[in-house]
Design a protein around this motif. Sequence first.
Motif, PDB file in Angstrom:
ATOM      1  N   LYS A  58      95.031  19.918  35.551  1.00 60.17           N
ATOM      2  CA  LYS A  58      93.829  20.412  34.879  1.00 60.17           C
ATOM      3  C   LYS A  58      92.580  19.704  35.390  1.00 60.17           C
ATOM      4  CE  LYS A  58      95.947  21.834  30.537  1.00 60.17           C
ATOM      5  NZ  LYS A  58      95.934  21.627  29.086  1.00 60.17           N
ATOM      6  N   LEU A  59      92.667  18.391  35.594  1.00 66.76           N
ATOM      7  CA  LEU A  59      91.509  17.660  36.100  1.00 66.76           C
ATOM      8  C   LEU A  59      91.228  17.987  37.560  1.00 66.76           C
ATOM      9  CD1 LEU A  59      91.920  14.187  34.399  1.00 66.76           C
ATOM     10  CD2 LEU A  59      90.249  15.977  33.882  1.00 66.76           C
ATOM     11  N   LEU A  60      92.267  18.225  38.333  1.00 66.31           N
ATOM     12  CA  LEU A  60      92.077  18.602  39.733  1.00 66.31           C
ATOM     13  C   LEU A  60      91.335  19.925  39.837  1.00 66.31           C
ATOM     14  CD1 LEU A  60      92.704  17.991  42.735  1.00 66.31           C
ATOM     15  CD2 LEU A  60      94.750  19.380  42.440  1.00 66.31           C
ATOM     16  N   ILE A  61      91.758  20.904  39.072  1.00 62.53           N
ATOM     17  CA  ILE A  61      91.087  22.203  39.074  1.00 62.53           C
ATOM     18  C   ILE A  61      89.704  22.084  38.430  1.00 62.53           C
ATOM     19  CG2 ILE A  61      91.228  24.591  38.262  1.00 62.53           C
ATOM     20  CD1 ILE A  61      93.171  23.787  40.558  1.00 62.53           C
ATOM     21  N   GLY A  62      89.576  21.216  37.437  1.00 60.09           N
ATOM     22  CA  GLY A  62      88.278  21.000  36.797  1.00 60.09           C
ATOM     23  C   GLY A  62      87.237  20.473  37.762  1.00 60.09           C
ATOM     24  N   GLN A  63      87.666  19.767  38.807  1.00 56.77           N
ATOM     25  CA  GLN A  63      86.734  19.247  39.800  1.00 56.77           C
ATOM     26  C   GLN A  63      86.027  20.376  40.554  1.00 56.77           C
ATOM     27  OE1 GLN A  63      86.068  15.918  40.010  1.00 56.77           O
ATOM     28  NE2 GLN A  63      87.414  15.958  38.249  1.00 56.77           N
ATOM     29  N   ILE A  64      86.701  21.503  40.687  1.00 58.14           N
ATOM     30  CA  ILE A  64      86.090  22.655  41.357  1.00 58.14           C
ATOM     31  C   ILE A  64      84.838  23.103  40.612  1.00 58.14           C
ATOM     32  CG2 ILE A  64      86.450  25.077  41.984  1.00 58.14           C
ATOM     33  CD1 ILE A  64      89.424  24.325  42.402  1.00 58.14           C
ATOM     34  N   TYR A 111      78.904  16.062  33.848  1.00 57.95           N
ATOM     35  CA  TYR A 111      80.147  16.024  34.617  1.00 57.95           C
ATOM     36  C   TYR A 111      81.341  15.683  33.718  1.00 57.95           C
ATOM     37  CZ  TYR A 111      83.482  14.350  38.114  1.00 57.95           C
ATOM     38  OH  TYR A 111      84.598  14.158  38.875  1.00 57.95           O
ATOM     39  N   LEU A 112      81.179  14.675  32.882  1.00 58.27           N
ATOM     40  CA  LEU A 112      82.265  14.295  31.968  1.00 58.27           C
ATOM     41  C   LEU A 112      82.579  15.396  30.967  1.00 58.27           C
ATOM     42  CD1 LEU A 112      81.433  10.551  31.281  1.00 58.27           C
ATOM     43  CD2 LEU A 112      83.363  11.485  32.566  1.00 58.27           C
ATOM     44  N   ILE A 113      81.563  16.059  30.476  1.00 58.29           N
ATOM     45  CA  ILE A 113      81.782  17.162  29.529  1.00 58.29           C
ATOM     46  C   ILE A 113      82.564  18.289  30.187  1.00 58.29           C
ATOM     47  CG2 ILE A 113      80.598  18.981  28.232  1.00 58.29           C
ATOM     48  CD1 ILE A 113      78.439  16.865  27.585  1.00 58.29           C
ATOM     49  N   VAL A 114      82.222  18.635  31.424  1.00 56.48           N
ATOM     50  CA  VAL A 114      82.944  19.693  32.134  1.00 56.48           C
ATOM     51  C   VAL A 114      84.400  19.277  32.370  1.00 56.48           C
ATOM     52  CG1 VAL A 114      83.088  20.968  34.321  1.00 56.48           C
ATOM     53  CG2 VAL A 114      80.892  20.677  33.190  1.00 56.48           C
ATOM     54  N   ILE A 154      86.201  17.213  30.506  1.00 56.39           N
ATOM     55  CA  ILE A 154      86.890  17.255  29.206  1.00 56.39           C
ATOM     56  C   ILE A 154      87.212  18.686  28.821  1.00 56.39           C
ATOM     57  CG2 ILE A 154      86.568  16.839  26.732  1.00 56.39           C
ATOM     58  CD1 ILE A 154      85.014  14.275  27.571  1.00 56.39           C
ATOM     59  N   ILE A 155      86.272  19.595  29.025  1.00 53.28           N
ATOM     60  CA  ILE A 155      86.516  21.012  28.721  1.00 53.28           C
ATOM     61  C   ILE A 155      87.648  21.551  29.588  1.00 53.28           C
ATOM     62  CG2 ILE A 155      85.531  23.331  28.888  1.00 53.28           C
ATOM     63  CD1 ILE A 155      82.856  22.077  27.996  1.00 53.28           C
ATOM     64  N   ALA A 156      87.641  21.195  30.871  1.00 48.94           N
ATOM     65  CA  ALA A 156      88.698  21.661  31.776  1.00 48.94           C
ATOM     66  C   ALA A 156      90.061  21.115  31.361  1.00 48.94           C
ATOM     67  CB  ALA A 156      88.384  21.255  33.207  1.00 48.94           C
ATOM     68  N   ALA A 157      90.110  19.906  30.853  1.00 48.07           N
ATOM     69  CA  ALA A 157      91.378  19.310  30.433  1.00 48.07           C
ATOM     70  C   ALA A 157      91.905  19.942  29.157  1.00 48.07           C
ATOM     71  CB  ALA A 157      91.217  17.811  30.245  1.00 48.07           C
TER      72      ALA A 157
END
Length: 61
Positions: free
Chosen positions: A33-39, A11-14, A16-19
């Motif tokens: 970026k983190l909001l969309i990364g949650q998807i 979860y943390l890796i995903v 970080i990648i999204a950010a």
Amino acid sequence: MKKIMVPLLVYLIVCIIAAMLPTSDGYNTIGWKLLIGQIYAIPVLIIAFLISFFLHRRLSH
């Protein structure tokens, strides 16, 4: 405790990648970026937890 550590790491890796991914001009903030990364991160967390749970269950029997 072991069952949840690997999914949380995934979860943390995903997140970080999204950010780090480039975005459009109006959405180039860490919050967006983190909001969309949650998807992407939440389904990956669920899948990783299920895989970890079933592997741990199968190995302990």
